[in-house]
Every structure is written in structure tokens, then in C-alpha cells.
Design an enzyme around this catalytic site. Structure first.
Site, PDB file in Angstrom:
ATOM      1  N   SER A 111      32.467  75.067  42.823  1.00 38.97           N
ATOM      2  CA  SER A 111      31.105  75.659  43.523  1.00 38.97           C
ATOM      3  C   SER A 111      30.268  75.909  42.295  1.00 38.97           C
ATOM      4  O   SER A 111      30.253  77.042  41.796  1.00 38.97           O
ATOM      5  CB  SER A 111      31.303  76.812  44.325  1.00 38.97           C
ATOM      6  OG  SER A 111      32.200  76.385  45.180  1.00 38.97           O
ATOM      7  N   LYS A 185      26.538  74.641  49.134  1.00 40.76           N
ATOM      8  CA  LYS A 185      27.859  75.427  49.121  1.00 40.76           C
ATOM      9  C   LYS A 185      27.633  76.914  48.906  1.00 40.76           C
ATOM     10  O   LYS A 185      27.967  77.854  49.571  1.00 40.76           O
ATOM     11  CB  LYS A 185      28.803  75.078  48.047  1.00 40.76           C
ATOM     12  CG  LYS A 185      29.779  75.799  47.791  1.00 40.76           C
ATOM     13  CD  LYS A 185      30.925  75.800  48.931  1.00 40.76           C
ATOM     14  CE  LYS A 185      31.987  76.979  48.521  1.00 40.76           C
ATOM     15  NZ  LYS A 185      32.823  77.189  49.579  1.00 40.76           N
TER      16      LYS A 185
HETATM   17  P1  NDP Z   1      41.066  80.137  40.466  1.00 44.92           P
HETATM   18  O1  NDP Z   1      40.583  81.307  39.640  1.00 44.92           O
HETATM   19  O2  NDP Z   1      42.045  80.211  41.061  1.00 44.92           O
HETATM   20  O3  NDP Z   1      41.490  78.739  39.406  1.00 44.92           O
HETATM   21  C1  NDP Z   1      40.492  78.443  38.355  1.00 44.92           C
HETATM   22  C2  NDP Z   1      40.995  77.273  37.516  1.00 44.92           C
HETATM   23  O4  NDP Z   1      39.908  77.133  36.421  1.00 44.92           O
HETATM   24  C3  NDP Z   1      42.396  77.596  37.197  1.00 44.92           C
HETATM   25  O5  NDP Z   1      42.884  76.177  36.962  1.00 44.92           O
HETATM   26  C4  NDP Z   1      42.072  78.131  35.595  1.00 44.92           C
HETATM   27  O6  NDP Z   1      43.044  77.938  34.718  1.00 44.92           O
HETATM   28  C5  NDP Z   1      40.826  77.153  35.221  1.00 44.92           C
HETATM   29  N1  NDP Z   1      40.055  77.822  34.294  1.00 44.92           N
HETATM   30  C6  NDP Z   1      39.237  79.027  34.236  1.00 44.92           C
HETATM   31  N2  NDP Z   1      38.654  79.075  33.057  1.00 44.92           N
HETATM   32  C7  NDP Z   1      38.978  78.078  32.453  1.00 44.92           C
HETATM   33  C8  NDP Z   1      38.439  77.522  31.150  1.00 44.92           C
HETATM   34  N3  NDP Z   1      37.521  78.265  30.397  1.00 44.92           N
HETATM   35  N4  NDP Z   1      38.811  76.216  30.776  1.00 44.92           N
HETATM   36  C9  NDP Z   1      39.579  75.596  31.408  1.00 44.92           C
HETATM   37  N5  NDP Z   1      40.086  75.788  32.814  1.00 44.92           N
HETATM   38  C10 NDP Z   1      39.685  77.205  33.039  1.00 44.92           C
HETATM   39  O7  NDP Z   1      39.747  79.524  41.285  1.00 44.92           O
HETATM   40  P2  NDP Z   1      39.459  78.815  42.569  1.00 44.92           P
HETATM   41  O8  NDP Z   1      40.507  77.484  42.625  1.00 44.92           O
HETATM   42  O9  NDP Z   1      39.791  79.882  43.557  1.00 44.92           O
HETATM   43  O10 NDP Z   1      37.969  78.335  42.571  1.00 44.92           O
HETATM   44  C11 NDP Z   1      37.618  77.201  41.849  1.00 44.92           C
HETATM   45  C12 NDP Z   1      36.328  76.661  42.191  1.00 44.92           C
HETATM   46  O11 NDP Z   1      36.401  76.645  43.886  1.00 44.92           O
HETATM   47  C13 NDP Z   1      35.117  77.745  42.142  1.00 44.92           C
HETATM   48  O12 NDP Z   1      34.004  77.520  41.872  1.00 44.92           O
HETATM   49  C14 NDP Z   1      35.368  78.428  43.570  1.00 44.92           C
HETATM   50  O13 NDP Z   1      34.088  79.384  43.723  1.00 44.92           O
HETATM   51  C15 NDP Z   1      35.486  77.425  44.389  1.00 44.92           C
HETATM   52  N6  NDP Z   1      36.158  77.457  45.761  1.00 44.92           N
HETATM   53  C16 NDP Z   1      37.070  78.610  46.158  1.00 44.92           C
HETATM   54  C17 NDP Z   1      37.712  78.839  47.248  1.00 44.92           C
HETATM   55  C18 NDP Z   1      39.040  79.640  47.633  1.00 44.92           C
HETATM   56  O14 NDP Z   1      39.124  80.079  48.611  1.00 44.92           O
HETATM   57  N7  NDP Z   1      39.601  80.076  46.452  1.00 44.92           N
HETATM   58  C19 NDP Z   1      36.976  78.021  48.163  1.00 44.92           C
HETATM   59  C20 NDP Z   1      36.106  77.047  48.074  1.00 44.92           C
HETATM   60  C21 NDP Z   1      35.617  76.960  46.533  1.00 44.92           C
HETATM   61  P3  NDP Z   1      44.383  78.887  34.295  1.00 44.92           P
HETATM   62  O15 NDP Z   1      45.334  78.543  35.451  1.00 44.92           O
HETATM   63  O16 NDP Z   1      44.409  78.690  32.976  1.00 44.92           O
HETATM   64  O17 NDP Z   1      43.682  80.371  34.496  1.00 44.92           O
END
Ligand code: NDP
Length: 310
Positions: A111, A185
Site C-alpha cells: 500500500s 487504497k
Molecule cells: P508485515 O509487517 O507483516 O510484513 C512486512 C514485510 O516487509 C516483511 O516480509 C518484512 O521482512 C519486509 N520488510 C520490512 N522492512 C524491510 C526492508 N527494509 N527491506 C526488505 N524487506 C523489508 O506487513 P504486512 O504484510 O501487513 O503489510 C505489507 C503491505 O501490505 C503494507 O503496505 C500494508 O499496508 C499492506 N496491507 C496490509 C494488510 C494487513 O491486513 N496486514 C491488508 C492490506 C494491505 P521481515 O520478515 O524481515 O520483517
């Protein structure tokens, strides 16, 4: 010969690399890898995650292949990112730069911020890579079941749609040019959290008046004031005291900020969304970035001096 080269030789489908296996990316990657995705669309899914144990676990669970480096991931036909914000997407685009395969398609399920996405897409275009923004709705459960809604921006929509359909079976909407998906979004999530705040405020007022929240919801959910929040989120996460939907409060605040700043929403002292943002800021200060966004209701409860349950 490495795994990606092996798969370049497959006759059917295209290789997909998924970067970011968090609450959403985990399920998105598993649906791309599922048999239902159809080998005519996807021949093999490669996964990369900052914390490597997650990509290893994903490979062991879903038959995806864990790649060691980002550069390896960049050699697939299609790249799918699902990261917290556009900042991480831009950092990965910069890091990969010339390693990206010319002709590749980049589907960004983050997002994101529409303006940053436009800049990233322009940067990628100059490297011969097409990008669509493809934020999703449906939460971690929807990501696991493949039943997401996707809001897509960009001219490569038709090329991206068969891949997006693997994880967004509820609906795929082409919202317009690059960044349009991110814009929709951000607005959607403003509505999501605003409806939650409004629903909780109404229930707190009713509780003070002596009406039980579950009874109030029974009536409201058969009436014109109902919403997803009154029908599902308030009973399932708040009245149950689980507060465990799976969406971080800091990410919700990011989306509301994106709407206010990125879409130029005015804070004229009357508009509701900036007020909802203030409540989210207070809640994030108190409960932390990683707390589930439904904890926003606890801030309203604290201010009312009342818990919705007991
Ligand atoms: P999470 O925090 O659960 O996951 C984030 C992911 O990004 C992890 O795989 C993390 O890796 C990785 N990450 C974080 N920082 C870095 C970095 N600097 N470099 C590389 N990888 C990185 O987030 P969500 O999955 O919940 O959200 C992801 C996106 O989807 C966001 O934009 C959110 O707003 C959107 N979203 C979320 C929803 C929800 O209900 N959760 C619904 C709809 C959209 P690591 O495992 O190492 O931490």
C-alpha cells in the site's frame, strides 16, 4: 546452472519472484505457487525475505524456491513486492537497478504512496521494466485464501492481470494510471479506520446509556448504520478482546497520512479524516507501531473511562 536458469527453460508459464513474506506477502506468494494458479500462468515461484528463515519456511510449506540474494530474485519474469511502504520498494529498486531483467514486469502489492510509486515506475521504465501498483484489501486471511481485492494502477494492467488474479479472486479493479491503485487504497483505509472509530464511539455512548454493545450491534447490523466494522471487526476483534486482526497500527497510520498528504486532503478543522488521524497517532504512541490497528478502540475506551466489555 541455477534454479532460475532451469526455469527459464520451462515451456509453460512464467517465473515469479516474491519479495516480502509478511502478513500479506506470505499468502500472496503461496497463491501464486498453488496448482490452481495454473502452470500456464506461473511456472515457478521464487521467494526472498529480509529474514531468511521465513523464506525457507515458505519454500518448505508451499513448494516455492528460496533464493539467496535479491539479485537472483531479479532474474524472474515477474517480480511481486509486498513491503511496508514505498520507501522500502524504492530502496530495493535502487539496489537492484541494472540487475533487473529487461522486459520484466514488477507488480507492487505494497500500500504505497502514489507519487513515490510514479517516481519508482519512471525509474524502472528507463531500465526496461514495467510496473503496476497493486495494493490489496482483505487482510491476512484473504491473502491466504487468495480472496483479495486488488486496486491496480498502470498501463501494464492487462499483462499483470493473470498473475494478480491468482491471489485476488474477489475482484481486480483497474483504477487508472500508475499510482491510482495506491490512491484508492489510501482512501479505502481511511474509510476502514473511520468506520471503526465511529462504530466504537457509538457503542461507547450506548453503553453509557445502559445498552449492551452486542445487543446494539444486533440492531445496527440489521439497519442502515451498519458497516464491515460493525458487522465483523467490532464483534470479532473488539468485543472478543482479541485485537488480533493482523494489520499493524503504524501501517494504518501510514495509509491515513498518504491520503491526507498524498491526495491533498484539507485539514479545515471540520473534516473527519484528520480527526481520525489524531486518534491513530495517540493510539500508535501508546500501543506501538506493531500493535493491531483495532487497538485504536482502546484509546476511545480510555477517554470514555469505560470498556466496551464489562
Ligand atoms: P508485515 O509487517 O507483516 O510484513 C512486512 C514485510 O516487509 C516483511 O516480509 C518484512 O521482512 C519486509 N520488510 C520490512 N522492512 C524491510 C526492508 N527494509 N527491506 C526488505 N524487506 C523489508 O506487513 P504486512 O504484510 O501487513 O503489510 C505489507 C503491505 O501490505 C503494507 O503496505 C500494508 O499496508 C499492506 N496491507 C496490509 C494488510 C494487513 O491486513 N496486514 C491488508 C492490506 C494491505 P521481515 O520478515 O524481515 O520483517
Amino acid at each position: 546452472m541455477d534454479a532460475l536458469q532451469d526455469n527459464d527453460e520451462m515451456q509453460h508459464g512464467q517465473t515469479v519472484s516474491c519479495i516480502g513474506l509478511g502478513a500479506m506477502g506470505w499468502g500472496i506468494a503461496s497463491n501464486l505457487a498453488s496448482k490452481q494458479a495454473g502452470e500456464s500462468v506461473v511456472s515457478q515461484v521464487f521467494v526472498w525475505n529480509r529474514t531468511k528463515s521465513k523464506s525457507e519456511q515458505h519454500a518448505a510449506t508451499f513448494g516455492t524456491k528460496c533464493v539467496e540474494t535479491l539479485a537472483e530474485a531479479a532474474r524472474a519474469d515477474v517480480l511481486v513486492t509486498c513491503l511496508p511502504t514505498s520507501t522500502e520498494v524504492a530502496a530495493i529498486a535502487n539496489e537492484l537497478g541494472p540487475n533487473l531483467r529487461k522486459g520484466m514486469l514488477w507488480i507492487d502489492c505494497t500500500s504505497g504512496d502514489p507519487v513515490t510509486t510514479q517516481k519508482i515506475a519512471n525509474f524502472l521504465f528507463n531500465l526496461g521494466v514495467d510496473m503496476v501498483d497493486c495494493p490489496v484489501s482483505g487482510g491476512p486471511d484473504g491473502a491466504m485464501s487468495g480472496n483479495l481485492t486488488a486496486m491496480v494502477g498502470g498501463a501494464s494492467f492487462s499483462r499483470a492481470e493473470p498473475f494478480i488474479s491468482c491471489f485476488a479472486k474477489k475482484m481486480v479493479v483497474h483504477c487508472g494510471s500508475i499510482g491510482a491503485g495506491d490512491a484508492v487504497k489510501a482512501a479505502n483505509n481511511c474509510l476502514n479506520v473511520s468506520h471503526l472509530v465511529l462504530g466504537a464511539e457509538a457503542l461507547l455512548a450506548l453503553a453509557k446509556f445502559g445498552v449492551r454493545p452486542d445487543i446494539a450491534l444486533e440492531a445496527i447490523n440489521a439497519s442502515s448504520g451498519r458497516s464491515l466494522q460493525t458487522e465483523v471487526r467490532l464483534p470479532t476483534e473488539v468485543l472478543s478482546r482479541k485485537f488480533h486482526y493482523g494489520f499493524k497500527m503504524g501501517l494504518m497510520l501510514k495509509d491515513v497520512n498518504t491520503a491526507i498528504q498524498g491526495l491533498g486532503m484539507q485539514d479545515d478543522g471540520v473534516s473527519l479524516i484528520p480527526r481520525v488521524k489524531e486518534i491513530l497517532v495517540m493510539s500508535t504512541d501508546k500501543h506501538g507501531f506493531d500493535a493491531d490497528y483495532t487497538n485504536v478502540v482502546k484509546t476511545l475506551e480510555d477517554r470514555a473511562g469505560l470498556n466496551l466489555v464489562g
